[in-house]
Design a protein around this motif. Structure first.
Motif, short mmCIF file in Angstrom:
data_model
loop_
_atom_site.label_atom_id
_atom_site.label_comp_id
_atom_site.label_asym_id
_atom_site.label_seq_id
_atom_site.Cartn_x
_atom_site.Cartn_y
_atom_site.Cartn_z
N ALA A 172 0.82 -1.21 0.00
CA ALA A 172 0.00 0.00 0.00
C ALA A 172 0.85 1.26 0.00
N ASN A 173 2.16 1.10 0.17
CA ASN A 173 3.06 2.26 0.24
C ASN A 173 4.23 2.06 -0.71
N PRO A 174 4.10 2.43 -1.99
CA PRO A 174 5.17 2.20 -2.96
C PRO A 174 6.45 2.97 -2.67
N THR A 175 6.40 3.94 -1.77
CA THR A 175 7.60 4.72 -1.48
C THR A 175 8.58 3.95 -0.59
N ASP A 176 8.15 2.82 -0.01
CA ASP A 176 9.06 2.08 0.86
C ASP A 176 9.74 0.92 0.12
N ASP A 177 9.51 0.78 -1.19
CA ASP A 177 10.10 -0.31 -1.96
C ASP A 177 11.62 -0.23 -1.97
N VAL A 178 12.25 -1.40 -1.96
CA VAL A 178 13.71 -1.45 -1.98
C VAL A 178 14.18 -2.53 -2.95
N ILE A 179 15.46 -2.43 -3.30
CA ILE A 179 16.13 -3.44 -4.09
C ILE A 179 17.34 -3.95 -3.30
N TYR A 180 17.35 -5.25 -3.02
CA TYR A 180 18.52 -5.88 -2.40
C TYR A 180 19.53 -6.18 -3.49
N TYR A 181 20.81 -5.99 -3.18
CA TYR A 181 21.84 -5.99 -4.22
C TYR A 181 23.13 -6.61 -3.70
N SER A 182 23.77 -7.42 -4.52
CA SER A 182 25.14 -7.86 -4.25
C SER A 182 25.84 -8.06 -5.58
N ASN A 183 27.15 -7.85 -5.61
CA ASN A 183 27.88 -7.97 -6.87
C ASN A 183 28.68 -9.27 -6.91
N ASP A 184 29.41 -9.47 -7.99
CA ASP A 184 30.09 -10.73 -8.25
C ASP A 184 31.55 -10.73 -7.82
N CYS A 185 31.98 -9.71 -7.10
CA CYS A 185 33.39 -9.61 -6.73
C CYS A 185 33.65 -10.17 -5.34
#
Length: 448
Positions: A172-185
């Motif tokens: 109900a609150n699209p402003t709290d969306d996040v993306i979890y991220y990790s790289n290949d190094c």
């Protein structure tokens, strides 16, 4: 709706055929026998098109299709870096060039925006850290893409991102969306960014090291989220660790060793609650990086993950009933009241067919409510339109029978509502299998 029904029948025929044989071909599929344990291998698939560079880490599921990426674009004649494929056959149904002279890394579907989020490949314009948004239409065709932000200055320079997961959190609150991220190094740090690229938090990967060929290794590779759980893969250790995304406390884990694919190692991950729902299973896809482009689906706890970063729906119920016909013209009637939380009652299901055959539900063992973007009930009575469930009960008065079903509510007057139902007796023999739209009756999703 006819197209949806036809696709469901096609998928079930392919699943049945695949149960009889597993091939080691360039284009192959393999379904494992039915199990009921987290981490069991459910399905193996080899896609019909390889990445020309031989490297592709990303995988995503949009509720109907699998998507996979290529980390480099290959030759000047073939700059394709994104493919859409059938999750049953592996046949590529569309392909795109998203990053000119570049490539893509990890992928994640965003059901809130009907878009894919993609990390950087080995040939990106900025040298690593780029995050792209790829927009789709209702038919899941790509209609546009844009570089949204770059996290290189935060995570450090790394040319390939192999872990990315979109999380809608509070839908109900699209402003709290996040993306979890990790790289290949060789990273053991996972970051969370808001959709403008601002760092929200960072924390240590929940996995541990392992020894391969005498060398100690172990770092994050692959991320998936849906609801309260964050799935964290491992590059080289063939294991997925699952943690509470808020507290980071360990929840459970499972091995991703595949006996018939000894070189397989986890890269990107993605949750799928639809493809194997007829088997009563939800799975986590894990993508191999190197050719041939392939992925394996491992069973996860039913209802522990949601497609497109949307958390599983636990509040609400579905009621209804009516009649439907099998492919050979037999009439089946049903009536039910079922809650999205299996621990909440009452939960009832009654099915009648043929010459006096009956199933009576005694115990609801699993329940999963979700919103299928292909279904648009008018008016929408609840925030879900699809109910997947299973339970045990009496078949013709004898306990020990099992039922697995998917009911949908496509709005009024009910003629487009669907039922997909399989009932087995105490010996495991199938006594009823039906998949069709209602001939009479109605299914109704209720918000609570």
């Amino acid at each position: 709706m006819k197209k949806i029904i036809d696709k469901m029948f096609k998928g079930m025929r392919l699943l049945t055929a695949a149960l009889l044989t597993c091939g080691a071909l360039l284009f192959s599929i393999c379904v494992q026998p039915a199990h009921a344990a987290v981490g069991d291998l459910v399905y193996s698939i080899t896609f019909s098109a390889n990445c020309e560079s031989g490297v592709g880490v990303g995988i995503a599921f949009d509720g109907a299709n699998l998507w996979y990426s290529c980390a480099e674009y290959g030759t000047e004649q073939s700059k394709l870096d994104l493919f859409r494929a059938d999750p049953i056959t592996g046949v590529v149904t569309a392909s795109y060039n998203i990053v000119p002279n570049g490539g893509l890394g990890a992928l994640s579907y965003d059901a809130t925006r009907n878009a894919l989020w993609a990390g950087s490949g080995l040939g990106g314009p900025g040298g690593g850290g780029e995050v792209y948004r790829i927009d789709m239409d209702s038919a899941k065709n790509v209609v546009g893409s844009a570089l949204v932000f770059d996290v290189d200055s935060i995570v450090g320079n790394c040319s390939l991102d192999d872990g990315l997961a979109f999380d809608a959190k509070d839908i109900a609150n699209p402003t709290d969306d996040v993306i979890y991220y990790s790289n290949d190094c060789m990273t053991t740090t996972i970051w969370a960014f808001d959709l403008a690229g601002n760092s929200v938090e960072s924390f240590l990967w929940g996995g541990s090291t392992c020894i391969i060929n005498g060398f100690t290794t172990g770092y994050n590779s692959g991320l998936a989220v849906g609801g309260q759980l964050l799935y964290e893969g491992s590059n080289g250790c063939s294991h997925v660790w699952v943690v509470d995304k808020a507290t980071k406390a360990f929840s459970f884990g499972f091995s991703t060793v595949v006996a018939g694919d000894p070189n397989f190692r986890d890269e990107d991950l993605e949750c799928d609650t639809s493809t194997f729902s007829a088997l009563g299973k939800h799975v986590m896809w894990s993508k191999e990086a190197y050719s041939p482009m392939r992925a394996h689906a491992f069973e996860i706890e039913f209802g522990s993950c949601g497609v497109g970063g949307v958390p599983p729906i636990t509040e609400g119920r579905m009621t209804g009933g009516g009649s439907v016909f099998t492919v050979d013209g037999m009439r089946v009637t049903h009536g039910f009241e079922l809650h999205c939380d299996a621990s909440q009652g009452p939960n009832n299901l009654e099915v009648n067919w043929g010459k006096g055959n009956n199933f009576h539900l005694e115990n609801l063992t699993s329940a999963f409510c979700s919103d299928d973007l292909a279904i648009s009930p008018k008016p929408p009575a609840a925030d879900f339109d699809t109910y997947q469930g299973s339970g045990t009960g009496r078949y013709n008065g004898v306990s020990g029978a099992t039922a697995k079903w998917t009911f949908t509510d496509a709005g009024e007057p009910g003629k487009n509502d669907m039922i997909k139902l399989t009932i087995t007796d105490g010996s495991g023999s199938t006594v009823l299998a039906v998949s069709n739209s209602l001939n009479n009756g109605n299914h109704q999703a209720h918000q609570e």
